[in-house]
Enzyme design. Structure first.
Site, PDB file in Angstrom:
ATOM      1  N   CYS A 162       0.841  -1.199   0.000  1.00 46.09           N
ATOM      2  CA  CYS A 162       0.000   0.000   0.000  1.00 46.09           C
ATOM      3  C   CYS A 162       0.881   1.255   0.000  1.00 46.09           C
ATOM      4  O   CYS A 162       1.531   1.551  -0.987  1.00 46.09           O
ATOM      5  CB  CYS A 162      -0.968  -0.048   1.179  1.00 46.09           C
ATOM      6  SG  CYS A 162      -2.510   0.839   0.864  1.00 46.09           S
ATOM      7  N   SER A 187       2.501 -13.209  38.332  1.00 46.22           N
ATOM      8  CA  SER A 187       1.130 -12.707  38.356  1.00 46.22           C
ATOM      9  C   SER A 187       0.117 -13.835  38.343  1.00 46.22           C
ATOM     10  O   SER A 187      -1.055 -13.618  38.621  1.00 46.22           O
ATOM     11  CB  SER A 187       0.889 -11.807  37.136  1.00 46.22           C
ATOM     12  OG  SER A 187       0.935 -12.581  35.944  1.00 46.22           O
ATOM     13  N   GLY A 188       0.564 -15.038  37.999  1.00 43.85           N
ATOM     14  CA  GLY A 188      -0.362 -16.146  37.821  1.00 43.85           C
ATOM     15  C   GLY A 188      -0.719 -16.375  36.373  1.00 43.85           C
ATOM     16  O   GLY A 188      -1.320 -17.389  36.023  1.00 43.85           O
ATOM     17  N   GLY A 189      -0.346 -15.419  35.498  1.00 43.05           N
ATOM     18  CA  GLY A 189      -0.627 -15.556  34.081  1.00 43.05           C
ATOM     19  C   GLY A 189       0.469 -16.305  33.354  1.00 43.05           C
ATOM     20  O   GLY A 189       1.538 -16.581  33.902  1.00 43.05           O
ATOM     21  N   VAL A 190       0.212 -16.612  32.088  1.00 42.85           N
ATOM     22  CA  VAL A 190       1.163 -17.403  31.307  1.00 42.85           C
ATOM     23  C   VAL A 190       2.456 -16.636  31.048  1.00 42.85           C
ATOM     24  O   VAL A 190       3.541 -17.218  31.032  1.00 42.85           O
ATOM     25  CB  VAL A 190       0.517 -17.868  29.975  1.00 42.85           C
ATOM     26  CG1 VAL A 190       0.150 -16.692  29.091  1.00 42.85           C
ATOM     27  CG2 VAL A 190       1.441 -18.825  29.225  1.00 42.85           C
ATOM     28  N   ASP A 191       2.368 -15.312  30.875  1.00 48.99           N
ATOM     29  CA  ASP A 191       3.565 -14.545  30.542  1.00 48.99           C
ATOM     30  C   ASP A 191       4.616 -14.622  31.645  1.00 48.99           C
ATOM     31  O   ASP A 191       5.781 -14.954  31.397  1.00 48.99           O
ATOM     32  CB  ASP A 191       3.197 -13.079  30.274  1.00 48.99           C
ATOM     33  CG  ASP A 191       2.195 -12.923  29.153  1.00 48.99           C
ATOM     34  OD1 ASP A 191       2.066 -13.860  28.340  1.00 48.99           O
ATOM     35  OD2 ASP A 191       1.530 -11.881  29.085  1.00 48.99           O
ATOM     36  N   GLU A 241      -1.835  -9.160   4.334  1.00 50.41           N
ATOM     37  CA  GLU A 241      -1.717  -9.676   5.696  1.00 50.41           C
ATOM     38  C   GLU A 241      -3.047  -9.843   6.408  1.00 50.41           C
ATOM     39  O   GLU A 241      -3.130 -10.551   7.420  1.00 50.41           O
ATOM     40  CB  GLU A 241      -0.799  -8.758   6.522  1.00 50.41           C
ATOM     41  CG  GLU A 241      -1.361  -7.382   6.859  1.00 50.41           C
ATOM     42  CD  GLU A 241      -1.127  -6.336   5.770  1.00 50.41           C
ATOM     43  OE1 GLU A 241      -1.196  -5.136   6.082  1.00 50.41           O
ATOM     44  OE2 GLU A 241      -0.890  -6.720   4.606  1.00 50.41           O
ATOM     45  N   HIS A 271      -3.669  -5.140   0.959  1.00 55.36           N
ATOM     46  CA  HIS A 271      -3.094  -5.677   2.195  1.00 55.36           C
ATOM     47  C   HIS A 271      -3.173  -7.208   2.203  1.00 55.36           C
ATOM     48  O   HIS A 271      -4.219  -7.782   2.501  1.00 55.36           O
ATOM     49  CB  HIS A 271      -3.838  -5.111   3.409  1.00 55.36           C
ATOM     50  CG  HIS A 271      -3.567  -3.666   3.648  1.00 55.36           C
ATOM     51  ND1 HIS A 271      -2.464  -3.220   4.332  1.00 55.36           N
ATOM     52  CD2 HIS A 271      -4.253  -2.552   3.274  1.00 55.36           C
ATOM     53  CE1 HIS A 271      -2.479  -1.903   4.388  1.00 55.36           C
ATOM     54  NE2 HIS A 271      -3.544  -1.473   3.751  1.00 55.36           N
TER      55      HIS A 271
END
Length: 533
Positions: free
Chosen positions: A102, A243-247, A191, A189
């Site tokens: 584009c 934090s308990g999260g996956v990250d 993508e 585009h």
């Protein structure tokens, strides 16, 4: 390809480098398109490494990436506007393949001597792409015709010398162009999902034209990260916020694999967690991770700091700042600590900075990157900052984390504070915890937990009149939010069954006495964000 050593101010000299031990990459130059990060996702899905950088990034900043090709993103500018962003000259000097999308195509045209003009017939939305030539490396295996997603007001009036039109649409005679130097342009585009065969074009460019290899895997990433972490940390000590999260779980696991007991994990109960969050998280980490973990009860500290704060951006800043103070305090107790590990992801970085392209506006501060005070005494270590969420899950699986941790829905670092509109109080937190528990319980019972990206309740600052039995009530309005997404950069509202929404609503108004009205948020991102604050 390497850049030869040169005197200051001299033009960069490019040398072919066929050493496959070096990681290959595609470098994407960002001109401010809302789809720029999506281009990066599409390349990563091919197991080829790529990075998104500002359009004016100097060669010295990307040489270490060993680029095999360049992509120029779309953007909102016109090449004839004052100060319009242009591609760095070295990409054309490098003799490496270039793909302009584009605005990127228009920049190529303008810079190489072609003519770009404002189009009388703007193309926004679907169009059918027709090939203009019998054979093209870029368009190989593309169906004929093929639907594509157009979004442009300018068009190519005259191609640069040596370029050929490879495809067209009804209103765009030069929808694809290319030359023998493997410089290509697309006026649509590829993508986005609205260009269903766009991935074919991107694969042709990456593999057939740039000659990349599909060798970027999470296994390789682990080995590379372990090496980098050991180099960065040395004999230093690291603390990691759980934090308990996956990250944060993946960050902790990866760093522990690299440096073992040099890592101490700290789990902070900031009073902004969901019901039973702290107990569940500590149980998982103690039973599966085998790391040093310190539990810190900082409920009063955080809630006192948030007293009277209503602005969502200020909430994030306060929470981020208070987190750092807690970690600094704990670091003092532990002795000499050098690094703070964080689970910052690529979308966090892109969304939080003004832009890698300087052309996009900052949306909100991310708790990992925007709330850090300037006086922070700990150095940051962020091994996930170039990964997308789905890549983090794959990394967690490769590291052997339990599924209950890997497939948890994302939970924001500021916690329930940004799901309470207005001031955060203990009373409001209890109301929201009760409502959110019902939402999550029913979503799981309906076996839809893994079908949506996130699902949660929001406690608004709106009160409305209701009737319970024979009595008038004046209670809070709770909103339910559930979205589908691939990476949180864009999201659509989840089409939950009416029966499920009815059960959730009835349970909330009957079991949470302070609430008498429930609504369902049917906004997508963009224009809305996933979280309300």
């Amino acid at each position: 390809m390497e850049i030869a050593k040169e005197k200051s101010g001299a033009k960069p000299e490019f040398i072919d480098n066929e050493d496959e031990s070096l990681r290959e990459s595609i470098v994407i130059f960002d001109f401010g398109s809302q789809y720029s990060l999506l281009i990066a996702r599409r390349i990563r899905e091919m197991h080829v490494y790529c990075e998104l950088v500002s359009h004016d990034t100097p060669w010295e900043k990307i040489a270490h990436l060993n680029p095999r090709g360049f992509i120029l993103s779309g953007g909102p500018s016109s090449v004839y506007e004052a100060g319009a962003p242009l591609a760095p000259a070295y990409i054309f000097e490098s003799k490496l393949p270039v793909l302009g999308i584009c605005y990127g195509m228009q920049a190529i045209t303008h810079q190489l001597g072609g003519v770009v003009e404002h189009s009388e017939k703007r193309e926004y939305g679907h169009a059918l792409l027709h090939s203009s030539v019998a054979n093209s490396d870029l368009l190989s295996d593309m169906p004929e015709p093929s639907p594509v997603w157009m979004s442009h007001g300018d068009r190519i009036e005259k191609m640069p010398a040596g370029f050929t039109a490879l495809a067209y649409t009804e209103n765009c005679p030069v929808a694809v162009m290319g030359n023998e130097a493997d410089i290509y342009g697309l006026q649509f585009h590829p993508e986005v999902v609205h260009s269903p065969n766009g991935k074919i074009i991107l694969k042709n460019f990456v593999f057939n034209i740039c000659k990349c290899h599909a060798n970027w895997t999470m296994g390789n990433y682990i080995q590379e990260s372990i090496h980098n972490i050991r180099e960065q940390v040395g004999d230093g000590q690291v603390i990691c916020a759980l934090s308990g999260g996956v990250d944060s779980a993946v960050v902790a696991s990866l760093i522990h694999k690299a440096i073992g007991d040099q890592l101490t994990c700290i789990y902070v109960n900031n009073g902004l967690l969901r019901r039973e969050e702290a107990d569940r998280t500590l149980h998982v980490f103690k039973n599966h991770m085998g790391m040093k973990i310190i539990y810190v009860d900082a409920v009063d500290r955080f809630l006192d700091s948030l007293s009277g704060v209503t602005d969502p951006e200020q909430k994030r800043k306060v929470i981020g700042s208070e987190f750092i103070k807690v970690f600094e305090d704990e670091a003092c107790k532990l002795g000499k600590i050098d690094f703070l590990a964080q689970g910052t992801l690529y979308p966090d970085v892109i969304e939080s900075v003004s832009s890698v392209s300087k052309a996009s506006a900052k949306i909100k501060s991310h708790h990992n990157v925007g709330g850090l005070p300037a006086h922070m005494k700990l150095k940051l270590i962020e091994p996930l900052r170039y990964l997308f969420k789905d890549e983090v899950r794959l990394l967690g699986k490769e590291l052997g984390l339990p599924d209950e941790m890997i497939w948890r829905q994302p939970f924001p670092g500021p916690g329930l504070a940004i799901r309470i509109i207005g001031e955060v109080t203990r009373e409001k937190l209890e109301i929201l915890r009760a409502a959110d528990w019902i939402v999550m319980s029913e979503i799981k019972k309906a076996k839809m937990y893994h079908q949506v990206w996130q699902s949660f309740a929001i406690l608004t600052d709106v009160k409305s009149v209701g009737v319970m039995g024979d009595f008038r009530t004046y209670g809070y309005l709770v909103a339910i939010r559930a979205v589908t997404s691939e990476d949180a950069m864009t999201a659509d509202w989840a089409k939950l069954p009416y029966d499920l929404l009815s059960v959730i609503s009835n349970r909330i108004v009957n079991e949470v006495k302070e609430v008498n009205r429930v609504v369902y948020d049917i906004s997508s991102k963009p224009p809305s964000t996933i979280e309300w604050e």
